[in-house]
Design a protein around this motif. Structure first.
Motif, mmCIF file in Angstrom:
data_model
loop_
_atom_site.group_PDB
_atom_site.id
_atom_site.type_symbol
_atom_site.label_atom_id
_atom_site.label_comp_id
_atom_site.label_asym_id
_atom_site.label_seq_id
_atom_site.Cartn_x
_atom_site.Cartn_y
_atom_site.Cartn_z
ATOM 1 N N LEU A 175 -7.549 -2.109 -6.140
ATOM 2 C CA LEU A 175 -6.538 -1.145 -6.571
ATOM 3 C C LEU A 175 -5.355 -1.864 -7.200
ATOM 4 N N ALA A 176 -4.985 -3.018 -6.633
ATOM 5 C CA ALA A 176 -3.893 -3.794 -7.214
ATOM 6 C C ALA A 176 -4.252 -4.245 -8.631
ATOM 7 N N GLY A 177 -5.512 -4.647 -8.822
ATOM 8 C CA GLY A 177 -5.943 -5.069 -10.151
ATOM 9 C C GLY A 177 -5.903 -3.936 -11.161
ATOM 10 N N ILE A 178 -6.381 -2.750 -10.760
ATOM 11 C CA ILE A 178 -6.340 -1.589 -11.645
ATOM 12 C C ILE A 178 -4.895 -1.224 -11.977
ATOM 13 N N THR A 179 -4.024 -1.361 -10.976
ATOM 14 C CA THR A 179 -2.613 -1.039 -11.201
ATOM 15 C C THR A 179 -1.996 -1.984 -12.223
ATOM 16 N N ALA A 180 -2.327 -3.277 -12.123
ATOM 17 C CA ALA A 180 -1.815 -4.240 -13.100
ATOM 18 C C ALA A 180 -2.280 -3.875 -14.505
ATOM 19 N N LEU A 181 -3.525 -3.466 -14.632
ATOM 20 C CA LEU A 181 -4.037 -3.016 -15.929
ATOM 21 C C LEU A 181 -3.280 -1.772 -16.392
ATOM 22 N N HIS A 182 -3.031 -0.874 -15.464
ATOM 23 C CA HIS A 182 -2.355 0.389 -15.757
ATOM 24 C C HIS A 182 -0.942 0.160 -16.302
ATOM 25 N N VAL A 183 -0.251 -0.863 -15.778
ATOM 26 C CA VAL A 183 1.130 -1.112 -16.224
ATOM 27 C C VAL A 183 1.175 -2.192 -17.298
ATOM 28 N N TRP A 184 0.042 -2.583 -17.856
ATOM 29 C CA TRP A 184 -0.048 -3.552 -18.949
ATOM 30 C C TRP A 184 0.508 -4.913 -18.545
ATOM 31 N N PRO A 209 0.805 -1.226 0.000
ATOM 32 C CA PRO A 209 0.000 0.000 0.000
ATOM 33 C C PRO A 209 0.838 1.276 0.000
ATOM 34 N N ASP A 210 1.970 1.266 0.704
ATOM 35 C CA ASP A 210 2.864 2.435 0.673
ATOM 36 C C ASP A 210 3.351 2.709 -0.745
ATOM 37 N N LEU A 211 3.707 1.633 -1.451
ATOM 38 C CA LEU A 211 4.218 1.795 -2.810
ATOM 39 C C LEU A 211 3.116 2.199 -3.788
ATOM 40 N N PHE A 212 1.892 1.722 -3.551
ATOM 41 C CA PHE A 212 0.773 2.197 -4.381
ATOM 42 C C PHE A 212 0.622 3.709 -4.222
ATOM 43 N N LEU A 213 0.716 4.177 -2.989
ATOM 44 C CA LEU A 213 0.593 5.613 -2.724
ATOM 45 C C LEU A 213 1.700 6.386 -3.437
ATOM 46 N N ASP A 214 2.942 5.970 -3.233
ATOM 47 C CA ASP A 214 4.066 6.704 -3.823
ATOM 48 C C ASP A 214 4.055 6.607 -5.352
ATOM 49 N N GLY A 215 3.713 5.432 -5.867
ATOM 50 C CA GLY A 215 3.722 5.241 -7.309
ATOM 51 C C GLY A 215 2.635 6.036 -8.013
ATOM 52 N N LEU A 216 1.439 6.051 -7.453
ATOM 53 C CA LEU A 216 0.360 6.820 -8.075
ATOM 54 C C LEU A 216 0.639 8.310 -7.987
ATOM 55 N N ALA A 217 1.156 8.753 -6.846
ATOM 56 C CA ALA A 217 1.493 10.173 -6.710
ATOM 57 C C ALA A 217 2.551 10.571 -7.740
ATOM 58 N N ALA A 218 3.569 9.728 -7.909
ATOM 59 C CA ALA A 218 4.609 10.023 -8.896
ATOM 60 C C ALA A 218 4.039 10.019 -10.310
ATOM 61 N N HIS A 219 3.169 9.092 -10.588
ATOM 62 C CA HIS A 219 2.559 9.025 -11.920
ATOM 63 C C HIS A 219 1.792 10.304 -12.249
ATOM 64 N N PHE A 220 0.931 10.709 -11.330
ATOM 65 C CA PHE A 220 0.090 11.874 -11.603
ATOM 66 C C PHE A 220 0.898 13.172 -11.634
ATOM 67 N N CYS A 221 1.960 13.226 -10.836
ATOM 68 C CA CYS A 221 2.749 14.468 -10.779
ATOM 69 C C CYS A 221 3.832 14.533 -11.864
ATOM 70 N N ASP A 222 4.483 13.401 -12.129
ATOM 71 C CA ASP A 222 5.670 13.430 -12.981
ATOM 72 C C ASP A 222 5.547 12.596 -14.250
ATOM 73 N N GLY A 223 4.451 11.910 -14.412
ATOM 74 C CA GLY A 223 4.261 11.155 -15.638
ATOM 75 C C GLY A 223 4.343 9.660 -15.445
ATOM 76 N N ILE A 259 7.795 2.013 -9.413
ATOM 77 C CA ILE A 259 7.280 1.936 -8.038
ATOM 78 C C ILE A 259 6.027 1.060 -8.017
ATOM 79 N N LEU A 260 5.151 1.244 -8.989
ATOM 80 C CA LEU A 260 3.919 0.463 -9.042
ATOM 81 C C LEU A 260 4.207 -0.995 -9.375
ATOM 82 N N GLN A 261 5.195 -1.243 -10.225
ATOM 83 C CA GLN A 261 5.562 -2.625 -10.531
ATOM 84 C C GLN A 261 6.094 -3.330 -9.283
ATOM 85 N N ARG A 262 6.862 -2.602 -8.484
ATOM 86 C CA ARG A 262 7.371 -3.195 -7.243
ATOM 87 C C ARG A 262 6.223 -3.448 -6.263
ATOM 88 N N ALA A 263 5.240 -2.549 -6.239
ATOM 89 C CA ALA A 263 4.078 -2.749 -5.374
ATOM 90 C C ALA A 263 3.357 -4.041 -5.736
#
Length: 926
Positions: A574-583, A530-544, A551-555
């Motif tokens: 959220l984990a499922g959506i993240t997997a979809l997000h990273v293909w 969950p910590d990595l989901f937070l950091d990874g999504l924040a980085a995605h939305f802020c920096d691309g 970070i999300l792959q490690r999560a």
């Protein structure tokens, strides 16, 4: 003193109730014949509902009968009414699936365990009723439902709605049924007409009556049987002859209760005290009542006048003649007398046996704040919540707060009550308790938690656009107070804004949330998923995309490690959506399967609709449309059972991939306004994406272009908007909008290229091929096929063969085109993706190859439910497993399977695989 005589009014001698009795007779007959029926009997107080229930019981010869009665003072004790009804059936618990049996044992305090899901409890009760009915048809009677505790009402109505072929009849009686009964068959009991009211009056008169007085009584009692009977019992013949009647214009329920109150006032003092004592005890336990009576020095002879007056009887249970007698006995007492009887009941209740009822009686006995009792109520709340009685826990905590003088304890207890009311599904009451909490003395951490709860209430109650802003404020407030909770709240905020998307309210949009989340303090422990989901999504939305990707792959790699089942369930979507997000198609498949499995195994049925929706999308991309259809049927049952407000995205995508335009359009229109009203911005994107898939499959490219542009015009919707870019490239190239196609491809490459998965790079190569000519295009199509062949996304592979074949045909390479189109055609046909299959068929025809549609006939037409059950049975599920999936009893499953076997001309489950087609139509090469 007026001599009072008891009422002797046999149910079989009901006046003017032939129509109502006919309904009840038919119900019993249907149950005896092997079917189930549910009925809600409604009517004003005293109109005769209880008498009709007594008639039903009299007519139920040859049936088992289970009864329960709602008691006003017991409304806050979770599952009290349910326990009344099913206690005689608990010996059959071991025959239920283990999760269901464990849920009931926990709810009734027989064993300890995690708080059970109320829908799992409903399935358990359904199973108990069905098992009891196997021996003998069963009639269940629940009187005074309006006073039943809410947990019991929810579970019983859940079970009642799913009865079908179990030989069970369930009849509820209520003044005004709760919302849980909406849509169930009703029998409204009206007052007697003038003739029948007069006949009833005549039947109980013991002396001649002046005709004018008789007519006045009939008129003023308005045909309410209990008012007629109560009045004639209360008044002497002389008083009746003198014209005494009810005061004109008095509400009839008040009049009846006042009549009983006057009769109670005429009883001896000790009898009145005994009536009050019995009225204050919801259990009807004669031993408990007499233990308390001894403490009040009430002699046993005090029961005789009450019995002679027909108001109260002592037997296996203490029973009032009518609930209004109980109400009148309690309301007519002084506050001090009420305190005295509750105190005596508390003293007579064994603290080791029933500490919660003891605490409740003590709470009713105290005239003002009492910290000791407030502490006891807090302990009772904890036990109630552990049993799944969230409404009861909230009631205990609310009363605990009311008895609290210390402002710090008041704030803490009111906040806990608000949280319990929120979890119990009472958002308005939760907000009221939050206001009470804020009126007390709260610590800074508690004030931050009130903000958090407001955001959670907004999210759960459908105010999706408001929730991110409220949760964001709570997260900021929590930062200096509790780092772990602050980070968890930021992740909740990101989850909420993922749903709200483009419809988020000002101050709570994706950029606002992401910037704040990125600045959150680091965890005090090694980061977990969950910590990595937070950091990874924040980085995605802020920096691309590229910044958040690793970070999300490690999560995803860490997800599930050292996590409890409850924590997994909380974040699996959220984990499922993240997997979809990273293909990541492999993790997407694994995580969605785990989500459904865990929701089923733990009985978290309220989580099941979301889990099934995610799994359906995963199965659709894998080309498993038959499996997706079965899951969609289960989702429909789960949504109806749980009252979920989740839009039917799974059914919509299934219709889109199948090419069923009318079905898909109806789903879109049905849910469009609701999505916007609830502020679910991702729903706008998802719906448009599904429409793009539909119209690309049908070859309606202008419509697909419009839908795909809407699906991709808000790129901050993770996962969905990126995948829709592929639809946009296809639709734009087919309509000659090459600039739009090129821009969409550029945006797609920004996410597919960093991802580097075969799925991502395969789609990238395919879309680049659409924009290319000659040799580069062919090389790219071949690359796309090679990459996608290594994935589980067979739908993408089939679509690539189709596009490649179409390109080859336009290049006048008909022989090569046929090979690709035939492959696409066979893949789509085997999947059941008829829209795409027809498109491939048209292309094959254009190459000169003949195609035809063949139909697989069955021996008979199955209903939707029969087909659903047949598919699950074909796949090897047992009757109990099918029943759990579809929220019906195993007996109903067997009933439908017998009809399936007859229609299909088979005799066993083993033969289902031979006669059930995966899809009713197919196209084959001639």
């Amino acid at each position: 003193m007026t001599t009072l005589s008891p009422i002797r009014w046999r149910a079989s001698g009901l006046m003017g109730r032939r129509a109502e009795c006919d309904v009840l007779d038919r119900l019993v007959g249907t149950v005896r014949a092997g079917e189930s029926r549910v009925l809600v009997v409604r009517g004003e107080p005293g109109v005769g509902k209880t008498a009709l229930l007594d008639y039903l019981v009299e007519q139920a010869a040859g049936c088992s009968v289970a009864r329960a009665t709602g008691v006003q003072s017991e409304m806050e004790l979770a599952f009290a009414g349910l326990h009344q009804l099913v206690a005689p059936m608990l010996e059959r618990l071991d025959g239920l699936p283990v999760p269901q049996a464990d849920a009931l044992r926990t709810a009734f305090g027989i064993s300890s365990g995690p708080a059970p899901d109320r829908f799992l409890l409903g399935l358990a009760v359904l199973g108990l009723l069905a098992a009891a009915a196997e021996e003998q048809p069963l009639i269940c009677v629940v009187d005074d439902e309006q006073w039943l505790d809410s947990a019991s009402t929810q579970v019983l109505t859940f079970a009642a709605r799913r009865l079908e072929a179990e030989s069970v009849g369930v009849v509820f009686a209520a003044r005004t049924p709760s919302d849980e009964f909406a849509g169930l068959p009703e029998l409204t009991v009206q007052a007697l007409n003038e003739a029948d009211a007069g006949a009833l009056l005549d039947s109980v008169l013991t002396a001649p009556l002046d005709p004018r007085v008789r007519d006045q009584i009939v008129s003023e009692t308005r045909g309410v049987p209990l008012a007629i009977l109560g009045l004639t019992e209360e008044l002497t013949p002389a008083e009746l002859a003198g014209g005494f009647g009810l005061p004109a214009g008095m509400p009839i329920s008040t009049g009846i209760e006042d009549s009983f109150r006057r009769r109670i006032d005429a009883l001896p003092v000790q009898t009145r005290r005994l009536l009050l004592l019995a009225a204050a005890d919801p259990l009807g336990d004669p031993l408990l009542v007499w233990r308390a009576a001894r403490r009040l020095n009430i002699p046993t002879e005090a029961a005789t006048p009450a019995a002679q007056a027909g108001m109260l009887e002592f037997g296996a249970r203490v029973r009032f003649r009518h609930p209004l007698v109980r109400s009148a006995a309690y309301r007519s007492a002084t506050v001090q007398d009420r305190h005295d009887v509750h105190r005596a009941l508390a003293q007579a209740t064994e603290p080791q046996v029933d500490p919660d009822r003891r605490a409740w009686h003590r709470a009713q006995a105290t005239p003002g704040p009492d910290e000791t009792i407030a502490d006891e109520l807090e302990s009772s709340a904890a036990r109630a919540q552990a049993r799944g009685g969230l409404a009861a826990a909230a009631a205990f905590l609310e009363r605990s707060a009311e008895l609290t003088l210390d402002q710090a304890n008041l704030g803490r207890r009111a906040l806990a009550a608000a949280r319990a009311k929120h979890l119990a599904g009472a958002p308005d009451d939760a907000l009221k308790m939050l206001a009470m909490a804020e009126g007390g003395s709260l610590t800074e951490l508690e004030r931050a938690k009130t903000d958090l709860l407001r955001g959670q209430i907004a999210f759960a109650s459908g105010r999706g656009s408001e929730a991110p802003h409220l949760l964001l404020e709570a997260a900021k407030r929590l930062e200096p107070l509790d780092v772990s909770l602050a980070r968890e709240t930021y992740l909740q905020t990101l989850a909420a804004v993922t749903f709200a998307g483009r419809l988020s309210s000002p101050g709570g949009g994706v950029p606002d949330v992401a910037l704040a989340a990125r600045a959150a303090p680091p965890p005090s422990h090694p980061p977990c998923a969950p910590d990595l989901f937070l950091d990874g999504l924040a980085a995605h939305f802020c920096d691309g995309y590229a910044a958040g990707l690793p970070i999300l792959q490690r999560a995803l790699t860490l997800f599930g490690a050292d996590m409890s089942a409850a924590e997994e369930l909380r974040w699996l979507w959220l984990a499922g959506i993240t997997a979809l997000h990273v293909w990541d198609d492999e993790d997407w498949g694994v995580l969605t399967a785990r989500h459904v499995q865990l929701a089923r195994e733990t009985g978290a049925l309220s989580e099941l609709p979301l889990a099934l929706t995610s799994r359906i999308l995963s199965q659709l991309f894998a080309g498993e449309l038959t499996v997706a259809a079965t899951l969609t049927d289960e989702l429909r049952a789960a949504t109806e059972a749980t009252g979920s407000n989740l839009a039917p995205y799974g059914a919509l995508f299934l219709a889109a991939v199948r090419g069923r335009e009318a079905e898909a359009s109806a789903l879109v229109e049905t849910n469009r306004k609701d999505i916007e009203r609830r502020g679910v911005g991702v729903g706008v994107t998802t719906t448009a994406w599904a429409r793009a898939v539909l119209y690309n499959g049908l070859g309606r490219y202008e419509w697909a272009l419009d839908a795909a542009q809407q699906a991709t015009d808000y790129p901050l919707d993770i996962g969905t908007s990126y995948l829709a870019l592929g639809e946009l490239v296809e639709a734009a190239t087919r309509t000659g909008k090459h600039e739009i196609a090129a821009d969409a491809h550029r945006r797609l490459v920004e996410v597919t290229h960093p991802s580097r998965t075969d799925w991502a790079l395969g789609v990238e190569a395919r879309t680049r091929a659409l924009l290319s000519e000659a040799e580069p295009a062919e090389s790219l199509y071949r690359e796309a096929i090679e990459r996608l062949s290594r994935t589980r996304v067979r739908l993408e592979l089939a679509r690539t063969h189709l596009l490649y074949g179409e390109w080859l045909r336009r290049e006048s390479r008909r022989v090569d085109a046929r090979a690709q189109l035939r492959t696409a055609h066979e893949l789509f046909t085997s999947m059941g993706a008829q829209g795409f299959a027809d498109r491939a068929g048209r292309e094959l025809l254009a190459t000169g190859e003949t195609v035809r549609r063949r139909t697989v006939e069955t021996a008979g037409e199955l209903t939707a439910q029969e087909a659903q059950i047949a598919r699950l049975a074909r796949d090897g599920l047992s009757n109990p497993e099918i029943g759990t999936r579809l929220f019906i009893s195993p007996r109903t499953v067997q009933y439908h399977l017998r009809k399936v076997f007859t229609k299909l001309g088979i005799s066993s489950r083993k033969q289902l695989g031979n006669v059930l087609a995966s899809d009713p139509t197919a196209i084959a090469k001639s």
